[in-house]
Design an enzyme around this catalytic site. Structure first.
Site, short mmCIF file in Angstrom:
data_model
loop_
_atom_site.label_atom_id
_atom_site.label_comp_id
_atom_site.label_asym_id
_atom_site.label_seq_id
_atom_site.Cartn_x
_atom_site.Cartn_y
_atom_site.Cartn_z
CB SER A 220 0.89 3.68 5.58
OG SER A 220 0.58 1.74 4.73
CE1 TYR A 235 6.22 2.19 5.61
CE2 TYR A 235 4.62 0.55 5.42
CZ TYR A 235 5.48 1.85 5.00
OH TYR A 235 4.96 2.29 3.98
CE LYS A 239 4.54 4.83 6.40
NZ LYS A 239 5.17 6.38 6.40
#
Length: 331
Positions: A220, A235, A239
């Site tokens: 991402s 998160y 990533k």
């Protein structure tokens, strides 16, 4: 002082040395050739090299889409394949000719979206494969179970060629200084451990059959920098870990002709994103302003890159991250 050999012995020694040198020269040339060209696909050279080898009297067909981008007869495993980016990529692989794509996800039974897409895929024409999507209920955080699934697929299909690790979760805004350990561990378990176990499940079979393969991990833009205005420490950390995992695995698996790359999407309008935006609709305008194209991306805008990374057309690409963000990173 070394002894002075007899004439006969000297002749024998020199002869052996010439043979040894000739062998190593031949081996060196072969090794140099491999380093210059790599392992050519079964259909031989392409592009200018094919044109130069071709007889002017012989008609020939283009290879770019018929061969280099084709995934005919190949087998793929996609995690997170019940919906969203995973399902989008699974369908793209089918359209590129993959014989069968095994879609792994947590629910016991596939959702309506998957069922409809599977039906659609079964009626596709001209794919070069059987155009099959098969659903497998799986928990990507269970390493042993994932390995068993990979082996079962290998035993059944006799090969494994493509892996897309797309399963991932995002938890709501949580301040980093009070981020709960359980929630952090949950995100890491799916987004990092689950990606590794998925890659292992497929990679073990790629290694087993010796045909090489392509492992594609969904990272991402959040792995490249924090998302302005969003406390997403778990998160973003997960990533970023995926980016480094892919680079590390690419270096280790390159000699086995197993390529490992990542795709870093920007803000994409998936069901997961939709659920988040439903609670904060004002973010549609904010997120759209974060890239030069001025909008949020569609899942189908990732189809081309996954087809390229899965196919022979990207045979010299490994350890790389492909940003598909509408230019989010270019500001």
């Amino acid at each position: 002082m070394l002894p002075n050999p007899s004439g006969a012995r000297l002749t024998s020694v020199l002869s052996a040395r010439r043979s040894h040198a000739a062998f190593h020269t031949s081996a060196s040339r072969r090794a140099a050739g491999d380093r210059m060209t790599g392992t050519l696909p079964s259909y031989g050279p392409v592009g200018v090299a094919r044109a130069l080898d071709a007889s002017s009297a012989t008609g020939t067909n283009p290879t770019l889409f018929a061969k280099e981008f084709s995934l005919a007869d190949r087998v793929a495993l996609v995690s997170g394949g019940n919906r969203g980016i995973g399902l989008e990529m699974a369908l793209a692989l089918v359209e590129a000719g993959t014989r069968i794509v095994y879609c792994l996800d947590l629910p016991e039974k596939p959702g309506d979206e998957f069922t409809k897409v599977r039906e659609y895929a079964s009626h596709l024409k001209g794919t070069g494969g059987e155009a099959r999507l098969e659903y497998v209920s799986a928990d990507v955080t269970n390493q042993n179970a994932m390995w068993k699934i990979g082996k079962t697929i290998g035993d059944r299909e006799g090969r494994m060629d493509v892996c897309v690790a797309a399963a991932g979760i995002l938890r709501g805004d949580t301040p980093c200084l009070t981020y709960p350990a359980k929630q952090f561990e949950e995100v890491i378990a799916v987004n990092v451990n689950g990606v590794l176990y998925t890659a292992q499940a497929a990679g073990q079979q790629m290694d087993r059959f010796g045909n090489g393969g392509s492992i594609i991990m969904i990272a991402s833009i959040s792995g490249h920098g924090a998302n302005q205005g969003h406390p997403w420490v778990s998160y973003n950390t997960s990533k970023s870990a995926v980016l480094q995992m892919a680079r590390s695995m690419a270096c280790e698996l390159g000699p086995k002709r197993i390529r490992v790359n990542t795709i870093s999407p920007g803000y994409i309008n998936t069901s997961m994103t939709g659920q988040f935006l439903a609670k904060r609709p004002e973010l549609v305008e904010v997120w759209s302003s974060h890239n030069p194209l001025g909008r949020i991306g569609r899942p189908d805008e990732l189809r081309g890159i996954v087809a390229w990374l899965a196919s022979d057309s990207s045979s010299f690409c490994t350890g790389s991250d492909i940003l598909v963000s509408g230019g989010h990173h270019a500001w």
